[in-house]
Every structure is written in C-alpha cells, then in structure tokens.
Motif scaffolding. Structure first.
Motif, PDB file in Angstrom:
ATOM      1  N   MET A  44       0.796  -1.268  -0.025  1.00 45.78           N
ATOM      2  CA  MET A  44       0.109  -0.108  -0.108  1.00 45.78           C
ATOM      3  C   MET A  44       0.948   1.062   0.129  1.00 45.78           C
ATOM      4  O   MET A  44       1.576   1.467   0.966  1.00 45.78           O
ATOM      5  CB  MET A  44      -0.929   0.029   1.284  1.00 45.78           C
ATOM      6  CG  MET A  44      -1.801   1.248   1.327  1.00 45.78           C
ATOM      7  SD  MET A  44      -3.512   0.773   1.036  1.00 45.78           S
ATOM      8  CE  MET A  44      -3.927   2.196  -0.399  1.00 45.78           C
ATOM      9  N   THR A  45       0.799   2.014  -1.292  1.00 50.45           N
ATOM     10  CA  THR A  45       1.672   3.055  -1.191  1.00 50.45           C
ATOM     11  C   THR A  45       0.813   4.202  -0.821  1.00 50.45           C
ATOM     12  O   THR A  45      -0.141   4.161  -0.669  1.00 50.45           O
ATOM     13  CB  THR A  45       2.024   3.622  -2.639  1.00 50.45           C
ATOM     14  OG1 THR A  45       0.769   3.548  -3.352  1.00 50.45           O
ATOM     15  CG2 THR A  45       2.953   2.590  -3.146  1.00 50.45           C
ATOM     16  N   CYS A  46       1.467   5.323  -0.340  1.00 47.27           N
ATOM     17  CA  CYS A  46       0.841   6.613   0.054  1.00 47.27           C
ATOM     18  C   CYS A  46       0.207   7.328  -1.030  1.00 47.27           C
ATOM     19  O   CYS A  46       0.910   8.114  -1.718  1.00 47.27           O
ATOM     20  CB  CYS A  46       1.736   7.325   0.707  1.00 47.27           C
ATOM     21  SG  CYS A  46       1.129   8.926   1.724  1.00 47.27           S
ATOM     22  N   SER A  47      -1.190   7.061  -1.359  1.00 50.88           N
ATOM     23  CA  SER A  47      -1.639   7.373  -2.585  1.00 50.88           C
ATOM     24  C   SER A  47      -2.746   8.494  -2.189  1.00 50.88           C
ATOM     25  O   SER A  47      -3.479   8.396  -1.418  1.00 50.88           O
ATOM     26  CB  SER A  47      -2.216   6.249  -3.263  1.00 50.88           C
ATOM     27  OG  SER A  47      -3.463   6.812  -4.084  1.00 50.88           O
ATOM     28  N   ALA A  69     -10.670   8.939  -1.073  1.00 49.21           N
ATOM     29  CA  ALA A  69     -11.628   7.906  -0.976  1.00 49.21           C
ATOM     30  C   ALA A  69     -11.973   7.389   0.519  1.00 49.21           C
ATOM     31  O   ALA A  69     -12.875   7.247   1.177  1.00 49.21           O
ATOM     32  CB  ALA A  69     -11.305   6.507  -1.790  1.00 49.21           C
ATOM     33  N   TYR A  70     -10.640   7.341   1.323  1.00 48.19           N
ATOM     34  CA  TYR A  70     -10.859   6.811   2.879  1.00 48.19           C
ATOM     35  C   TYR A  70     -11.598   8.103   3.361  1.00 48.19           C
ATOM     36  O   TYR A  70     -12.495   8.074   4.370  1.00 48.19           O
ATOM     37  CB  TYR A  70      -9.445   6.957   3.533  1.00 48.19           C
ATOM     38  CG  TYR A  70      -9.524   6.678   4.919  1.00 48.19           C
ATOM     39  CD1 TYR A  70      -9.779   5.490   5.154  1.00 48.19           C
ATOM     40  CD2 TYR A  70      -9.108   7.897   5.701  1.00 48.19           C
ATOM     41  CE1 TYR A  70      -9.790   5.396   6.913  1.00 48.19           C
ATOM     42  CE2 TYR A  70      -9.150   7.745   7.006  1.00 48.19           C
ATOM     43  CZ  TYR A  70      -9.331   6.376   7.554  1.00 48.19           C
ATOM     44  OH  TYR A  70      -9.422   6.133   8.818  1.00 48.19           O
ATOM     45  N   PRO A  74     -14.360  -2.527   3.468  1.00 45.71           N
ATOM     46  CA  PRO A  74     -13.707  -2.613   4.830  1.00 45.71           C
ATOM     47  C   PRO A  74     -12.242  -3.034   4.886  1.00 45.71           C
ATOM     48  O   PRO A  74     -11.405  -2.402   5.428  1.00 45.71           O
ATOM     49  CB  PRO A  74     -14.648  -3.728   5.378  1.00 45.71           C
ATOM     50  CG  PRO A  74     -15.819  -3.685   5.043  1.00 45.71           C
ATOM     51  CD  PRO A  74     -15.712  -3.044   3.318  1.00 45.71           C
ATOM     52  N   SER A  75     -11.705  -3.879   3.877  1.00 44.70           N
ATOM     53  CA  SER A  75     -10.424  -4.493   3.981  1.00 44.70           C
ATOM     54  C   SER A  75      -9.405  -3.339   3.534  1.00 44.70           C
ATOM     55  O   SER A  75      -8.397  -3.276   3.921  1.00 44.70           O
ATOM     56  CB  SER A  75     -10.377  -5.674   3.060  1.00 44.70           C
ATOM     57  OG  SER A  75      -9.833  -5.493   1.630  1.00 44.70           O
ATOM     58  N   GLU A 115      -5.807   2.499   6.862  1.00 42.41           N
ATOM     59  CA  GLU A 115      -5.716   3.133   8.264  1.00 42.41           C
ATOM     60  C   GLU A 115      -4.349   2.864   8.926  1.00 42.41           C
ATOM     61  O   GLU A 115      -3.689   3.418   9.555  1.00 42.41           O
ATOM     62  CB  GLU A 115      -7.080   2.442   9.178  1.00 42.41           C
ATOM     63  CG  GLU A 115      -8.066   3.269   9.247  1.00 42.41           C
ATOM     64  CD  GLU A 115      -9.216   2.875   9.785  1.00 42.41           C
ATOM     65  OE1 GLU A 115      -9.145   1.497  10.298  1.00 42.41           O
ATOM     66  OE2 GLU A 115     -10.285   3.387   9.965  1.00 42.41           O
ATOM     67  N   GLN A 116      -4.009   1.391   8.431  1.00 42.92           N
ATOM     68  CA  GLN A 116      -2.619   0.924   9.124  1.00 42.92           C
ATOM     69  C   GLN A 116      -1.650   2.003   8.736  1.00 42.92           C
ATOM     70  O   GLN A 116      -0.566   2.099   9.334  1.00 42.92           O
ATOM     71  CB  GLN A 116      -2.520  -0.554   8.478  1.00 42.92           C
ATOM     72  CG  GLN A 116      -3.537  -1.652   9.091  1.00 42.92           C
ATOM     73  CD  GLN A 116      -3.322  -1.677  10.910  1.00 42.92           C
ATOM     74  OE1 GLN A 116      -2.262  -1.747  11.113  1.00 42.92           O
ATOM     75  NE2 GLN A 116      -4.364  -1.488  11.376  1.00 42.92           N
TER      76      GLN A 116
END
Lengths: 242, 194
Positions: free
Chosen positions: A1-4, A10-11, A18-19, A25-26
């Motif tokens: 998961m890159t910092c996009s 979207a978050y 959820p996933s 979040e992590q």
C-alpha cells in the motif's frame, strides 16, 4: 500500500471497502506525511463546503417549473391551433361569403335584365314549343351542356319554349313556362356550388335553387307563392327521376 | 479554515425520496404529475445548483432546470425507483450537455473553451476566499467540475456519481481525486498571488 492521494481521498469520503479501509488506516498510523495529507484533505473538504456557494433555486423558478409541468400534464395544447384554424376559416368564410353574396347580387341583376329585355324586345322565346322533346334538342350545339327540360303542365306550368342567353359570363339555357298570362323564365347552367335563395327585385320575384349540379334561377311577375310552387314542382320532378 | 456544520450550509436532502409515493403505472396525467412533483420537486435546489455550476450562468441554469423538469416528466416512466435525486440530476446533466452542444452550434466556430472562462489570477487577487474558490471551480474542466459538485455539495456516494456521469466507479475515485488536486493548486496559486 503506497501513500496515494486517491486512496486517502476515498478514505476521507468513506468510500473504501472494509479491507482497503483497514489497510489505509494501518498505513496512516505509520506514515506522518500521509496523516498530514489526510488532515489537509479533510480540512479542504470543510473549506469547500463552507465557502463554495450553493445555488438554491429562486422562487420564480419553482413557479415556472410547476407551471411548465402543469401545461405538460394537460397534454399537447391543441386548442391554440384550433383557435387559429377557426379564425382563419372564419375570415376565409367571410371573404368567400361576401364575394358569393356580391356574385349573387350581380347574377340577380343580370337575370332581371335578361328577363326584362326579352319581354321588351319580344325575343322571349327562340324555340316556341310546349314539347320538351322539341325544346331540349334545340339547345344542342348552342350550349356546352344539355339542360333538363321538364313538363310541368300537369302542375299548371305549361312549357312555352326556350332561348339561349348570356348571364354571369356564360351562355345559359332559359326555359319559358307559363302561368296563366304570366311568363316564368327559368335560367339553368351547370354549377358546383349549392344553396338557394329568394328575393324581390323591380317587382319580380327571383327564386334560386340548385339541383343535380345545375344552378337554377326562376324569375317571374307571378305571386311569390306561385313561383315557390314552381320551384317545388321542378325539384319534385328531379327527385322523381333520381 | 472553518468548521461550520455542513448541515447548515447544505440542505439535507438525503432520504427525500419518500418511499410511500407510488408512481408506477399511473396513467391519469394529473395523478402522474402529483407523484412526479412529490418525488422530484424536493430536488429543485440540487438541480439548480448543478445546472448553475455547469452552465456558470444564472439565466442559462434556469433554462436548463426548466427543460430538465419537463424532460424528466416526459421520461418519468424511465424512473424505476432508487435515488430520485440522482435520477433527476442525471437528467439535468444530460440536458446541460444538449444545451451546450446547441450553444456551440449557435455560436459556431467559437467552441465554449473552458479555459477561456477561467478567471484571470490578477482579477481574482483582490477577491475573498469564496470568490477565489468559485473562480477556481469555474475554471475546472466540466468533467471535473460536475464530479466535484456532486460529491462535495450533494454528498452523493461514488456509486451514484458514477451512474449520473455514466462512468465506472473506479474512474469516479481517480477523477475526483484529480479534481480536488487541481482545485487546491488553483486556490494555492491565487492565494500566493494575493
């Protein structure tokens, strides 16, 4: 998961499954720059919502929208066209009626003139005969139509003969009947128009009717009732033959 | 930066589509009109807001809304339930596109160049935050602008936005993100120019 940026947007919009949401979040928990970006995006959202004008509909728009819908629900507006059509027809009818009235007036004048002229000049009858089988063939070659010659002796209108005359811009057949000492001139010519009339002019009675594609004008100095009876006899004879 | 509650600024239109309104199979025009008005008139502000941001002109927006409602009523049979606001906004968007095509043809040779309509930085320099933001939104290409309005003002979920703009859901996410970045860049540029 890159910092996009896209994922953070979207978050913030709460549009992640959820996933994915858990993964973001992590990531945010361990990435300071991403957490800062998230905070900035959230702030921008608030800024946008506070600053950007929301254009509410003006009251007159609500009214005109509702008026438009009501008109639409009322169905296609046929009546204005009907009204327009009716007005046009009425105007045309008036013009036509006036013209027709004027034409009839002129015709009546000519018929009176023809009748009077024939009496004065003694040229009342070109073919003197009480036999319709003599009178009708006489018109052959003199007219572009063949007039119906009716024998109304039984009704008290014996045939006296016929002549050709010129009325309303055309040659016409004139049948001469007698009623006692009076003459009845019956003018006949082919015509598409229908209708009928009666009038008094210069002491003469003029009765007009149409039958079998012929325009008929009877003129005489007999009593009006007599001439109407003559007309009825003519028409009765016609309907007998139909 | 302000933190005013969004509910005060934005009309809460969620759930405005009353479930109790039965519109299916209505043949009588007056009954249809009644059902249509009950379902669609509550979204008049949303329709106007979208039309106003898309057309960027008050009189044009009103024309578009007027036409949209007539079209929506004509094609009311095409509404099969679901979010009535989204359905109406789809009609508004399509009406806008038709209107723009018509305008382009009318003005022939002079396509409605989005960039030309952008407010020049110098002109925006003296304006307040609202005007800066408005200018920056107006300067966005329409495909960014519509998605931004639908999300930030109507607070529609991506799924509905995708339906309205006939886009795949993934495209909504990426395009919305780019629209926001562009907007932020623009606001930042203008703030710096002040």
């Amino acid at each position: 998961m890159t910092c996009s940026r896209q994922w953070i947007d979207a978050y913030v919009d709460d549009e992640l499954d959820p996933s994915t949401r858990w993964q973001v979040e992590q990531h945010l928990a361990g990435c300071e720059s991403c957490a800062a970006l998230r905070a900035e995006i959230a702030a921008r959202h608030e800024q946008f919502r506070t600053l950007a004008p929301y254009y509410r509909a003006p009251e007159r728009l609500r009214q005109s929208v509702q008026a438009g819908l009501r008109a639409e629900a009322a169905g296609p507006r046929r009546w204005p066209w009907l009204a327009v059509a009716a007005t046009v027809l009425l105007a045309a009818g008036l013009v036509w009626g006036v013209r027709r009235g004027r034409e009839r007036e002129l015709l009546a004048q000519e018929i009176v003139a023809s009748h009077v002229r024939s009496t004065i000049g003694g040229r009342l009858i070109d073919v003197p005969s009480s036999d319709r089988h003599t009178v009708r063939p006489w018109f052959n070659g003199k007219l572009d139509f063949s007039p119906e010659v009716k024998d109304l002796a039984a009704e008290g209108f014996p045939l006296a003969g016929g002549r050709v005359d010129y009325v309303g811009g055309r040659t016409v057949a004139v049948l001469v009947y007698r009623r006692g000492n009076h003459n009845i001139d019956l003018f006949l010519w082919p015509s598409d128009t229908g209708g009928g009339s009666e009038s008094q002019r210069n002491g003469f009675t003029i009765v007009h009717w149409t039958e079998g594609g012929m325009s008929a004008w009877a003129i005489s100095d007999v009593a009006r009732e007599e001439l109407l009876r003559f007309r009825d006899a003519q028409m009765a004879d016609f309907s007998k033959k139909q | 930066m302000q933190t005013a509650g969004t509910g005060a600024v934005f009309p809460g239109i969620f759930g405005a589509a009353a479930k109790s309104i039965e519109w299916r199979g209505l043949i009588d025009p007056q009954a249809r009109l009644k059902a249509f008005e009950a379902l669609m008139l509550p979204h008049l502000d949303a329709a106007h807001n979208l039309a106003r941001w898309l057309a960027r002109s008050a009189p044009d927006a009103e024309d578009i809304v007027q036409e949209s409602y007539l079209r929506a009523f004509r094609f009311f049979d095409g509404y099969h339930g679901g979010d009535s606001r989204s359905w109406l906004l789809t009609v508004v968007r399509n009406t806008f596109l038709t209107w723009r095509k018509r305008e382009e043809r009318r003005l022939s040779d002079v396509p409605l160049d989005e960039e030309k309509h952008g407010i020049a930085p110098a002109a925006a320099a003296s304006q307040g935050d609202t005007e800066t933001l408005r200018g920056c939104i107006d300067a966005l290409p329409p495909e960014f602008r519509e998605i931004l309005i639908l999300r930030e003002m109507e607070e529609l979920p991506y799924r509905e936005i995708a339906a309205i703009a006939s886009l795949p859901a993934g495209t909504v996410m990426s395009r919305l993100s780019r629209a926001r970045q562009r907007l932020e860049d623009c606001v930042r540029r203008k703030a710096a120019a002040r």
